[in-house]
Motif scaffolding. Structure first.
Motif, PDB file in Angstrom:
ATOM      1  N   MET A  97       0.777  -1.244   0.001  1.00 27.08           N
ATOM      2  CA  MET A  97       0.051  -0.007  -0.017  1.00 27.08           C
ATOM      3  C   MET A  97       0.988   1.335  -0.229  1.00 27.08           C
ATOM      4  N   GLU A  98       0.164   2.230  -0.521  1.00 25.70           N
ATOM      5  CA  GLU A  98       1.079   3.618  -0.740  1.00 25.70           C
ATOM      6  C   GLU A  98      -0.041   4.661  -1.025  1.00 25.70           C
ATOM      7  N   TYR A  99       0.269   5.841  -0.289  1.00 23.61           N
ATOM      8  CA  TYR A  99      -0.546   6.892  -0.372  1.00 23.61           C
ATOM      9  C   TYR A  99       0.116   8.223   0.034  1.00 23.61           C
ATOM     10  N   ALA A 100      -0.026   8.995  -0.919  1.00 24.88           N
ATOM     11  CA  ALA A 100       0.722  10.380  -0.668  1.00 24.88           C
ATOM     12  C   ALA A 100      -0.390  11.688  -0.516  1.00 24.88           C
ATOM     13  N   ALA A 101      -0.685  11.980   0.568  1.00 23.40           N
ATOM     14  CA  ALA A 101      -1.549  12.987   0.878  1.00 23.40           C
ATOM     15  C   ALA A 101      -1.253  14.433   0.279  1.00 23.40           C
ATOM     16  N   ASP A 102      -0.030  14.729   0.159  1.00 22.07           N
ATOM     17  CA  ASP A 102       0.628  15.893  -0.486  1.00 22.07           C
ATOM     18  C   ASP A 102       2.227  15.497  -0.739  1.00 22.07           C
ATOM     19  N   SER A 103       2.839  16.485  -1.287  1.00 24.60           N
ATOM     20  CA  SER A 103       4.240  16.041  -1.597  1.00 24.60           C
ATOM     21  C   SER A 103       4.915  15.831  -0.223  1.00 24.60           C
ATOM     22  N   LYS A 104       4.871  16.225   0.886  1.00 22.67           N
ATOM     23  CA  LYS A 104       5.584  16.035   1.955  1.00 22.67           C
ATOM     24  C   LYS A 104       5.325  14.712   2.743  1.00 22.67           C
ATOM     25  N   ASN A 105       4.106  14.127   2.679  1.00 25.83           N
ATOM     26  CA  ASN A 105       3.700  13.203   3.452  1.00 25.83           C
ATOM     27  C   ASN A 105       3.269  11.869   2.883  1.00 25.83           C
ATOM     28  N   ILE A 106       3.772  10.774   3.139  1.00 25.10           N
ATOM     29  CA  ILE A 106       3.540   9.449   2.569  1.00 25.10           C
ATOM     30  C   ILE A 106       3.430   8.503   3.370  1.00 25.10           C
ATOM     31  N   PHE A 107       2.128   7.799   3.016  1.00 22.13           N
ATOM     32  CA  PHE A 107       2.020   6.521   4.081  1.00 22.13           C
ATOM     33  C   PHE A 107       2.585   5.309   3.180  1.00 22.13           C
ATOM     34  N   LYS A 108       2.947   4.190   3.887  1.00 25.08           N
ATOM     35  CA  LYS A 108       3.337   2.963   3.169  1.00 25.08           C
ATOM     36  C   LYS A 108       3.100   1.857   4.148  1.00 25.08           C
ATOM     37  N   LEU A 165       8.826  14.126   4.456  1.00 29.00           N
ATOM     38  CA  LEU A 165       9.778  14.704   3.470  1.00 29.00           C
ATOM     39  C   LEU A 165       9.861  16.084   3.793  1.00 29.00           C
ATOM     40  N   GLY A 166      11.126  16.314   4.611  1.00 27.80           N
ATOM     41  CA  GLY A 166      11.258  17.948   4.825  1.00 27.80           C
ATOM     42  C   GLY A 166      12.565  18.312   3.798  1.00 27.80           C
ATOM     43  N   ASP A 167      12.652  19.810   3.648  1.00 28.55           N
ATOM     44  CA  ASP A 167      13.703  20.337   2.556  1.00 28.55           C
ATOM     45  C   ASP A 167      14.565  21.338   3.554  1.00 28.55           C
ATOM     46  N   ASP A 168      14.335  21.574   4.708  1.00 29.52           N
ATOM     47  CA  ASP A 168      15.127  22.502   5.506  1.00 29.52           C
ATOM     48  C   ASP A 168      15.321  22.049   6.692  1.00 29.52           C
ATOM     49  N   MET A 174      19.287  21.628   4.314  1.00 35.51           N
ATOM     50  CA  MET A 174      19.427  20.179   4.141  1.00 35.51           C
ATOM     51  C   MET A 174      18.062  19.387   3.955  1.00 35.51           C
ATOM     52  N   PRO A 175      17.778  18.625   3.178  1.00 35.74           N
ATOM     53  CA  PRO A 175      16.842  17.811   2.966  1.00 35.74           C
ATOM     54  C   PRO A 175      16.881  16.823   4.248  1.00 35.74           C
ATOM     55  N   TRP A 176      15.681  16.330   4.855  1.00 33.20           N
ATOM     56  CA  TRP A 176      15.410  15.313   5.888  1.00 33.20           C
ATOM     57  C   TRP A 176      14.290  14.555   5.852  1.00 33.20           C
ATOM     58  N   THR A 177      14.204  13.549   6.560  1.00 32.45           N
ATOM     59  CA  THR A 177      13.144  12.898   6.658  1.00 32.45           C
ATOM     60  C   THR A 177      12.773  12.297   8.162  1.00 32.45           C
ATOM     61  N   PHE A 178      11.519  11.952   8.314  1.00 35.77           N
ATOM     62  CA  PHE A 178      11.066  11.749   9.804  1.00 35.77           C
ATOM     63  C   PHE A 178      10.051  10.380   9.463  1.00 35.77           C
ATOM     64  N   SER A 179      10.209   9.287  10.140  1.00 38.13           N
ATOM     65  CA  SER A 179       9.139   8.226   9.879  1.00 38.13           C
ATOM     66  C   SER A 179       9.005   7.509  11.310  1.00 38.13           C
TER      67      SER A 179
END
Length: 515
Positions: A97-108, A165-168, A174-179
Motif C-alpha cells: 500500500m502507498e498513499y501520498a496526501a501531499d508532496s511531503k507526507n507519504i504512507f506506506k 519529507l522535509g527540505d530545510d 538540508m533535506p531530511w525525513t522522519f518516520s
C-alpha cells in the motif's frame, strides 16, 4: 421573350440573395453554439481533472506480490542422523500500500501472509509463542476450511508507517525525513540481492528482523558535495512487558508485568559516506538493550572440558543483557559504464558484534568447584564474559542468459551474533552462521510481472549456537570437538550432539507474480 427572361433573372437573383442571407444567419448561429459548447466542454474538462486529482489523492495505490515456492531441506545432525523434507511447499502473499496526501507526507504499508501448503503451522501464528504449532492433534493438521469456518480477526501487518519529507532541517537547507511505525527492517542492503528486491532500510549483514520504531535521515550531500552522503538515526522496540487487557485480577491493564520479559529496545545509526548509485558504501552501529534468550537454571560440570555446561532441560526465556553491533558494507553496481560488466554487481561486507551480560539469573551448579551452590550469574551466549564476534561476506551478481546469476559466501567466528532471525531461508539465517555459508541463485524474468528463481544455500557450522538467541541457547562450542568427545563416551557430549545441526542445505524454486 426578353421580358420573360428579365423577370426570371430578377426573381432568381432575389431568391439567391434571400438564401445567402439565411445561410449566413445559420452559420453565425452554429458558430455561436459551437463557441458555447467549447466553453462548456472546457468547464467539464476542468471539473473532470479536479475529480481525477481528488480521487488520486483519496485512494491508496495497491501492489500485489505472490510467491509460490517449493523447498528441499536437509540437515546433517552432529550424531550422524539426517533430517529434512523434500517438498515443503509454501505461499507468500504481500499486499503493498502507498498513499501520498501531499508532496511531503507519504504512507506506506504491507499486509502479509506466509503459509505452508495444506497446513496451519502455529496455533497463534507465532512460532516463538507456539513452537510446537498445531501438528498432530486431529483436524487441525488440515486447513480445508480455514476461510470458511469462524476464526479470529488476526491480520498480519508487515509494514505500516508514515514518512515526512522535509527540505530545510534546522534552517540549514538540508533535506531530511522522519518516520514512525512498523518500519521496513527486513530485506535490507545486500540481503535484498538474493531476494530480487529493492534494498530496504537496514544493513542486512547485522539487522534482518521486523521492528517497530522511528527513523530520521539527514541528507548531507548538498553541504559536503559528496554524492549520497547521509546520516540516519534509528530507534525501536522489540517487545513490551505491558500486561494484556483482562490479564490481571486487579484490573491494571497494560501496566508493567514484572513476571514477563523487560522491554527490549534498540538504538543506532546508518551513515552513508558515499553513494552515487554505482559505488555505494554504508556503515551502521547500534546497541540493543535487554535482549532475550534461554538461560539454564542448572549448570553441569563437564570434566572433559573442565568447564560448566548448561542443562537444556532447565532452560527458561529471560532477559540476558545488551548487544553491540556494527558493519561496513559496499556495493559496486556496474563495474564499467557500458558493455557486459556494466550489469555486474560486486559487494563485500564486514561486521562485528559484542555481548554485554547484565542480568543476573540464579543458577544451580551440579558438580565441579561450585557443586550444590545457587549463584546469581550474568551470562550471555553461554559465557560470563563479554564476547566479541566477527563476520565477513562477499559476492557477485552476473548477467547470464538474460537472467541473473548470484554467488555469495559468508563466514562467522565463534561468538558472532547478529539480529538476522528474519532472513528469508527455510533453514535459518545463513548470515548468523558460526562457520561457512555458500549460496548460488539464478533469477529469470519470464514476463513483465512473472519471474522464477532457483536458489541453493548450504551452511557448514563450526560452532554451536548460530541459530540460538542471546542466552545459553547461543552457547558456543566447537562441533567437531563435541562429536569427538561423544565418540569417546563423554556422557554430556553424547546428550548434546543429537540436538546439534552440523550442516544444513536448502534448495528452493519459486515462481513469483509482482505488479
Amino acid at each position: 421573350m426578353k421580358k420573360i427572361l428579365t423577370a426570371s433573372l430578377v426573381t432568381a437573383m432575389a431568391l439567391t440573395s434571400v438564401n445567402a442571407s439565411s445561410i449566413n444567419d445559420k452559420i453565425n448561429d452554429l458558430e455561436t453554439e459551437l463557441a458555447k459548447l467549447k466553453k462548456d466542454l472546457k468547464k467539464q474538462n476542468k471539473k473532470i481533472n479536479e475529480v481525477k486529482a481528488h480521487d488520486a489523492g483519496d485512494n491508496i495505490k495497491w501492489g500485489v506480490d505472490v510467491r509460490t515456492s517449493i523447498d528441499n531441506i536437509n540437515y546433517d545432525m552432529a550424531d550422524g542422523r539426517e533430517e529434512g523434507k523434500n517438498d515443503l511447499m509454501a505461499l507468500r502473499l504481500w499486499l503493498n500500500m502507498e498513499y501520498a496526501a501531499d508532496s511531503k507526507n507519504i504512507f506506506k504499508g504491507q499486509l502479509s501472509m506466509n503459509k505452508a501448503f495444506g497446513a496451519d503451522m502455529g496455533a497463534t501464528g507465532n512460532p516463538l509463542t507456539s513452537p510446537f504449532g498445531m501438528r498432530g492433534t486431529g483436524m487441525d493438521t488440515f486447513d480445508w476450511v480455514t476461510n470458511e469456518a469462524l476464526s479470529n480477526g488476526t491480520l498480519k501487518v508487515r509494514q505500516a508507517y508514515w514518512l515526512y519529507l522535509g527540505d530545510d532541517a534546522f534552517g540549514t537547507g538540508m533535506p531530511w525525513t522522519f518516520s514512525v511505525g512498523r518500519r521496513p527492517s527486513t530485506n535490507g542492503f545486500l540481503a535484498n540481492l538474493s531476494q530480487d528486491d529493492p534494498a530496504l532500510s537496514p544493513l542486512g549483514h547485522v539487522i534482518n528482523v521486523e521492528f517497530d520504531g522511528l527513523s530520521s535521515k539527514l541528507d548531507l550531500s548538498g553541504v559536503t558535495g559528496v554524492p549520497g552522503m547521509s546520516f540516519k538515526l534509528c530507534m525501536g522496540q522489540g517487545s513490551t512487558n505491558a500486561a494484556p487487557l483482562f490479564s490481571r485480577m486487579d484490573g491494571a491493564a497494560y501496566a508493567n508485568d514484572d513476571a514477563a520479559l523487560d522491554d527490549v529496545a534498540l538504538a543506532g545509526f546508518i551513515f552513508e559516506p558515499y553513494n552515487d548509485g554505482q559505488y555505494i558504501v554504508k556503515t551502521t552501529a547500534y546497541k540493543a538493550f535487554d535482549v532475550p534468550g534461554f538461560a539454564a537454571g542448572t549448570m553441569v560440570w563437564n570434566p572433559t572440558y573442565m568447564t560448566y555446561m548448561p542443562d537444556p532441560s532447565s532452560m527458561s526465556f529471560v532477559n540476558t543483557g545488551d548487544m553491540l553491533g556494527a558493519a561496513i558494507s559496499g556495493l559496486i553496481d556496474g563495474i564499467t559504464d557500458d558493455g557486459y560488466f556494466s550489469g555486474v554487481k560486486v559487494f563485500g561486507s564486514f561486521a562485528w558484534s559484542k555481548s554485554e551480560p547484565g542480568v543476573g539469573n540464579d543458577r544451580y551448579f551440579d558438580g565441579g568447584p561450585y557443586d550444590g551452590m545457587t549463584i546469581p550469574v550474568e551470562s550471555m551466549l553461554g559465557s560470563m564474559d563479554k564476547e566479541s564476534g566477527t563476520s565477513y561476506w562477499f559476492g557477485t551478481y552476473l548477467p547470464v542468459l538474460d537472467g541473473k546469476l548470484g554467488l555469495e559466501y559468508n563466514h562467522g567466528s565463534k561468538y558472532w551474533k547478529p539480529f538476522t532471525q528474519g532472513e528469508d531461508t527455510m533453514i535459518g539465517s545463513k548470515l548468523a552462521a558460526r562457520g561457512d555459508a555458500y549460496e548460488v541463485n539464478y533469477t529469470y524474468q519470464l514476463t513483465e510481472a512473472l519471474s522464477a528463481q532457483l536458489r541453493y544455500v548450504a551452511i557448514d557450522y563450526d560452532y554451536t549456537g548460530s541459530a540460538g538467541f542471546y542466552g545459553d541457547g547461543g552457547y558456543s562450542m566447537k562441533i567437531d570437538d563435541l562429536k569427538a568427545a561423544a565418540a569417546m563416551g563423554d556422557p554430556t557430549a553424547q546428550a548434546m550432539v543429537p540436538g546439534i545441526v552440523d550442516k544444513a542445505q536448502d534448495i528452493r524454486f519459486y515462481i513469483r507474480y509482482r505488479y
